[in-house]
Motif scaffolding. Structure first.
Motif, short mmCIF file in Angstrom:
data_model
loop_
_atom_site.label_atom_id
_atom_site.label_comp_id
_atom_site.label_asym_id
_atom_site.label_seq_id
_atom_site.Cartn_x
_atom_site.Cartn_y
_atom_site.Cartn_z
N VAL A 1 -73.95 24.23 76.68
CA VAL A 1 -74.23 25.66 76.74
C VAL A 1 -74.74 25.93 78.15
O VAL A 1 -75.70 25.30 78.59
N ARG B 1 -81.23 26.62 72.74
CA ARG B 1 -79.87 26.18 73.08
C ARG B 1 -79.06 25.85 71.82
O ARG B 1 -77.86 26.10 71.77
N LYS C 1 -75.59 27.58 70.95
CA LYS C 1 -74.40 26.77 70.65
C LYS C 1 -73.78 27.19 69.32
O LYS C 1 -72.55 27.30 69.21
N ASP D 1 -72.00 30.41 69.85
CA ASP D 1 -70.77 30.13 70.62
C ASP D 1 -69.68 29.60 69.71
O ASP D 1 -68.52 30.02 69.80
#
Length: 116
Positions: A78, A95, A99, A102
């Motif tokens: 990321v 994060r 992720k 995403d």
């Protein structure tokens, strides 16, 4: 060393961006909520309460009922950083969340995102 700026940023300020990112790729707000709740242990009411209270990321994760035991299975990059190598525990949780969103936006199946 001073804390990273995102730690003090209200989760409610970033949450709509997570939803927009997912919706641009034909995913839903409910799916975003599902991955957030999976990671943090919040239920829908608890997540909504965090948003309404404008809690920062530090508080959001500190008050999270329980980080999912399979969160350690979240791997990948990321913003050019491997999430499994992030040393600061709070930054790693942020994060992880990035992720998951995403992966959702990239069309990955929800079962795979939730590491089931």
């Amino acid at each position: 060393m001073p804390e990273h700026k995102i730690f003090a940023m209200p989760f409610a300020k970033v949450y709509p961006m997570y939803v927009q990112k997912a919706e641009r790729k034909n995913r839903t707000k409910d799916e975003v909520d599902e991955v957030i709740c999976w990671l943090t242990g919040y239920d829908a009411a608890g997540l909504q309460q965090q948003i309404e209270q404008q809690n920062d990321f530090k508080t959001f994760f500190a008050q999270a009922p329980a980080l999912h035991p399979n969160s350690a299975l979240i791997k990948g990059v990321v913003c050019g950083v491997r999430v499994e190598e992030v040393e600061d525990p709070l930054m790693q949780k942020i994060r992880y969340l990035d992720k998951l969103v995403d992966e959702l936006a990239k069309g990955k199946a929800i079962e795979k995102i939730l590491r089931t």
